[in-house]
Design a protein around this motif. Structure first.
Motif, short mmCIF file in Angstrom:
data_model
loop_
_atom_site.label_atom_id
_atom_site.label_comp_id
_atom_site.label_asym_id
_atom_site.label_seq_id
_atom_site.Cartn_x
_atom_site.Cartn_y
_atom_site.Cartn_z
N PHE A 40 0.92 -1.35 0.12
CA PHE A 40 -0.02 0.01 -0.05
C PHE A 40 0.85 1.29 0.00
O PHE A 40 0.23 2.44 0.18
N LEU A 41 2.16 1.03 -0.08
CA LEU A 41 3.14 2.25 -0.05
C LEU A 41 4.11 2.15 -1.29
O LEU A 41 4.30 1.13 -1.85
N SER A 42 4.65 3.31 -1.81
CA SER A 42 5.60 3.31 -2.75
C SER A 42 6.92 2.76 -2.37
O SER A 42 7.11 2.36 -1.06
N ASN A 43 7.37 2.48 -3.34
CA ASN A 43 8.97 1.69 -3.11
C ASN A 43 9.71 2.33 -2.06
O ASN A 43 10.41 1.87 -1.07
N LEU A 44 9.72 3.55 -2.18
CA LEU A 44 10.63 4.43 -1.48
C LEU A 44 10.37 4.33 -0.04
O LEU A 44 11.35 4.52 0.85
N HIS A 45 9.09 3.91 0.56
CA HIS A 45 9.08 4.03 2.09
C HIS A 45 8.86 2.76 2.57
O HIS A 45 8.44 2.29 3.70
N HIS A 46 9.41 1.50 1.78
CA HIS A 46 9.12 0.20 2.36
C HIS A 46 9.95 -0.19 3.36
O HIS A 46 9.41 -0.83 4.57
N SER A 51 6.73 2.02 10.52
CA SER A 51 7.02 3.01 11.78
C SER A 51 5.88 3.62 11.83
O SER A 51 4.76 3.80 11.33
N ASP A 52 6.01 4.83 12.89
CA ASP A 52 4.80 5.77 13.12
C ASP A 52 4.77 6.92 12.63
O ASP A 52 4.32 8.02 12.95
N ARG A 53 5.38 6.87 11.42
CA ARG A 53 5.68 8.17 10.78
C ARG A 53 4.51 8.32 9.66
O ARG A 53 4.00 7.16 9.28
N MET A 54 3.76 9.45 9.40
CA MET A 54 3.05 9.69 8.09
C MET A 54 3.82 9.66 6.92
O MET A 54 4.80 10.40 6.93
N LEU A 55 3.36 8.93 6.09
CA LEU A 55 4.09 8.85 4.66
C LEU A 55 3.24 9.27 3.53
O LEU A 55 2.02 9.30 3.69
#
Length: 217
Positions: A40-46, A51-55
């Protein structure tokens, strides 16, 4: 191989944080574990998926940190067979998790792009009881209730009383309430009779609720 190890380590760290906060519903944790967050995320944020960061995601939106998502879903106390309304589909991740706990999840977003991406992700995962729809969710879905649970991922400036009629008796709504700028209070609203009983369960910083649907994206 390394990516699989990173994924397991990230999930283990997430679980430790939840346990430290006393959030341990076994069915919910199993639902999170069974829903591939990286998809559900882009590869950049895998590497920071758990984490508990908003992405950032498409359409200038963001996915909430895993800890906040888990805290909200735990507070919803979803039961088998529940009808859930989610306002703010985003990546579709929370709807996918809730679909493993509920009977049916209707999830709304202003952005057609996000709705279509969520639909493709649900189909790829064989999730048939999460129904994404492009719609203005600022007033919920008045013609389609009652829902047993309602969750809103953007903030109201005051108590959203119009939603009372969309909840079943004893139903639970979770929504941030507060100013556009700065922190908002995360409120757990339980329908008692024709009113809300309010319990504040934390603070968040989320965008104000949007009105209307996006014309282009």
């Amino acid at each position: 191989m390394n990516e699989a190890i990173d994924e397991r380590e990230g999930f283990a760290a997430f679980l430790l944080r939840l346990r430290g906060r006393g959030i341990v519903p076994k069915d919910m944790i199993a639902a999170f574990e069974a829903t591939p967050r990286r998809g559900f995320l882009s590869n950049l944020h895998h590497d920071v998926a758990w984490s508990d960061r908003m992405l950032p995601i498409e359409c200038g939106e963001a996915i909430e940190g895993a800890d906040l998502q888990a805290g909200v879903i735990a507070a919803l106390a979803i039961e088998p067979g529940n009808r859930v309304l989610e306002i703010g589909t985003g990546s579709g991740y929370t709807a996918a998790v809730m679909a493993k706990l509920a009977g049916r999840v209707v999830t709304l977003d202003r952005y057609k792009t996000l709705v279509e991406q969520a639909r493709q992700r649900f189909e790829a995962l064989g999730i048939s009881n999460a129904l994404p729809r492009q719609a203005d969710g600022s007033n919920g879905l008045p013609g389609e209730g009652p829902f047993d649970r309602i969750v809103v991922w953007s903030a109201f400036d005051s108590l959203p009383r119009t939603f009372v009629d969309q909840l079943s008796s004893g139903g639970i709504m979770i929504a941030p309430i507060g100013p556009e700028e700065g922190e908002q209070v995360l409120a757990r609203l339980t329908k008692i009779g024709s009113r809300f009983e309010r319990e504040d369960i934390g603070t968040v910083r989320l965008q104000p609720i949007g009105r209307g649907v996006a014309k282009v994206i």
